[in-house]
Design an enzyme around this catalytic site. Structure first.
Site, PDB file in Angstrom:
ATOM      1  N   SER A   1       0.747  -1.339  -0.005  1.00  0.00           N
ATOM      2  CA  SER A   1       0.418  -0.195   0.210  1.00  0.00           C
ATOM      3  C   SER A   1       1.202   1.249   0.206  1.00  0.00           C
ATOM      4  CB  SER A   1      -1.159   0.063   0.990  1.00  0.00           C
ATOM      5  OG  SER A   1      -1.454   1.065   1.169  1.00  0.00           O
TER       6      SER A   1
ATOM      7  N   ASP B   1      -9.435  -4.592  -5.248  1.00  0.00           N
ATOM      8  CA  ASP B   1      -9.227  -3.226  -4.158  1.00  0.00           C
ATOM      9  C   ASP B   1      -9.999  -2.297  -4.140  1.00  0.00           C
ATOM     10  OD1 ASP B   1      -7.049  -0.985  -3.020  1.00  0.00           O
ATOM     11  OD2 ASP B   1      -6.090  -2.816  -3.109  1.00  0.00           O
TER      12      ASP B   1
ATOM     13  N   HIS C   1      -8.164  -4.800  -0.215  1.00  0.00           N
ATOM     14  CA  HIS C   1      -6.855  -4.195   0.500  1.00  0.00           C
ATOM     15  C   HIS C   1      -6.234  -4.531   1.558  1.00  0.00           C
ATOM     16  CE1 HIS C   1      -3.849  -0.835  -0.591  1.00  0.00           C
ATOM     17  NE2 HIS C   1      -4.083  -0.646   0.878  1.00  0.00           N
TER      18      HIS C   1
END
Length: 460
Positions: free
Chosen positions: A220, A362, A395
């Protein structure tokens, strides 16, 4: 008598030559002595002496050279101390305009013996915040405010770094957003990451010397630093022996992320990235200062001192582009387009093997941007890349199920096992089913659990 006289003058001349070398070559200057760990750690805002050394000192230091060292105690969520050796180093890096800046990283060595040089993993944690007290170097310390009002993502992700420590590897964790908490400024983060590795490999107590095999890991917000460091390696720090890079939930294209977040649940977090980018791109900052509506300016002031969890929760479903006065799409206006182009990955192909993964669903960072990045890299026949799209995650879960597989892959690279040549692209029901991943996770959790009963982490 004459021979004694000659020996004395030879000794004096040698001493003078050594001193001159130290004074004129910053990279071989004596390593600063480490100070004892603080009883109560101070956040960067209250500790300028360490985090912000004088500008002339920074400018006179070589990139990656250490300016100051101190011991620290690291802990889970600021509460449970971990039995390892840990230091903070203040060192010189460069911003995206190649201007000298100070940087800080946390160096951690597990207990137990390891072959020399010790393998090193650079872990770029997802700070995703816009205040100094949210930085990893503070959040990972015992008695920081992480458990109460500070950073929560960094301590949670720290478990992946501890899995690396349980393997006997040394770990370096850079504050990759820099002294101004420039969240999402990838080229800046890449330089700070590479210079953090330079600092780590020059710090003798860590036992990872200049020839040490190095891996990169980031998810991320950490993928932004990892991906840019991988792309910059061959031009910015080619001497580093980086043998592989693993990045997941990849922030490959910030313009695509902003467009996806507009009016959606994740807009508060992406707005924080907009705020962070103004701290590294002056033209973009001036543009927003002229164009933001009153709500946008108020949000800049309110969100400026917040860590990731509050950035995410505060005012979701924002019309991000609507707050910017523009005759058309503000992403096309020159100051914005220039910033987005500068931070977009894919400008060069990394010169080390890559492990990339992304959730097919995501909700924060778009899958299509990572697909495009992989396609770009794979046009080069020399690329070695493994890319997995995980279909049983979003995510956050994608790191939980994909992180062990990424660390397994990195273990092979650090052990000298050649990566598969070419590009391997696949879709997985869940990466948790990767052969060996559950065993690796179980071993790592067992090692971590044992530390709660006094077993040093990394002892073998």
């Amino acid at each position: 008598m004459r021979s004694s006289f000659v020996r004395r003058w030879l000794a004096i001349a040698t001493g003078l030559l050594t001193a001159a070398t130290v004074l004129t070559a910053g990279t071989v200057a004596a390593e600063p002595s480490a100070t004892p760990p603080p009883v109560i750690p101070l956040p960067p805002e209250w500790d300028p002496g360490f985090y912000l050394p004088p500008a002339d000192v920074v400018a006179a230091t070589q990139p990656g050279a250490i300016i100051a060292v101190r011991q620290v105690r690291v802990a889970d969520f600021g509460l449970l101390p971990i039995d390892v050796d840990a230091w903070q180093v203040s060192y010189r890096s460069n911003n995206s305009r190649d201007e000298a800046i100070p940087a800080v990283a946390t160096l951690i060595k597990p207990r137990g013996q390891a072959p020399s040089p010790r393998k090193l993993l650079s872990v770029q944690l997802a700070e995703d915040s816009t205040a100094g007290y949210c930085a990893p170097s503070y959040a990972l310390q015992h008695l920081s405010v992480a458990a109460v009002a500070g950073q929560i993502v960094v301590p949670a992700e720290f478990l992946f770094a501890q899995a690396a420590l349980s393997q006997g590897w040394a770990v370096v964790i850079p504050d990759h957003q820099g002294p101004n908490s420039a969240y999402a400024a990838g080229p800046l983060a890449g330089r700070i990451t590479l210079d953090g590795i330079r600092a780590a490999t020059s710090f003798a107590p860590l036992e990872a010397g200049p020839a040490a095999p190095v891996g990169l890991y980031g998810y991320s917000g950490g993928s932004i630093a990892t991906g840019h460091a991988a792309e910059l390696h061959k031009t910015y720090a080619p001497e580093l022996n980086i043998v592989g890079a693993a990045e997941g939930g990849v922030g490959a294209d910030l313009g695509a992320a902003l467009s996806m977040a507009n009016n959606q649940l994740t807009s508060g977090l992406v707005f924080a990235a907009v705020l962070g980018l103004t701290r590294e791109y002056p033209d973009f900052a001036a543009y927003l200062d002229q164009r933001l509506d009153p709500l946008g300016k108020a949000l800049f002031a309110i969100k400026s001192p917040l860590c990731v969890q509050y950035q995410s929760a505060m005012l979701p479903f924002l019309n991000l582009t609507g707050m910017i006065g523009s005759d058309g799409n503000p992403l096309d206006d020159p100051p914005v387009a220039a910033m987005l182009d500068n931070t977009r990955m894919g400008k060069s192909v990394p010169d080390m093997p890559l492990f990339v993964w992304h959730s097919a669903w995501d909700e924060i960072l778009p899958l299509a941007a990572t697909d495009t990045l992989v396609d770009t890299y794979c046009r080069d026949p020399a690329t070695s890349l493994t890319y997995t799209r995980d279909h049983a995650s979003e995510h956050i879960i994608a790191e939980v199920v994909g992180g062990p597989a990424a660390l397994l892959w990195l273990r092979d690279r650090l052990d000298g096992v050649p990566a598969t040549p070419g590009c391997t692209i696949s879709d997985a029901g869940t990466m948790g089913a990767t052969p060996g991943a559950l065993d690796f996770l179980g071993e790592s959790l067992a090692a971590k659990f044992a530390t709660l009963f006094g077993t040093p982490l990394g002892a073998r």
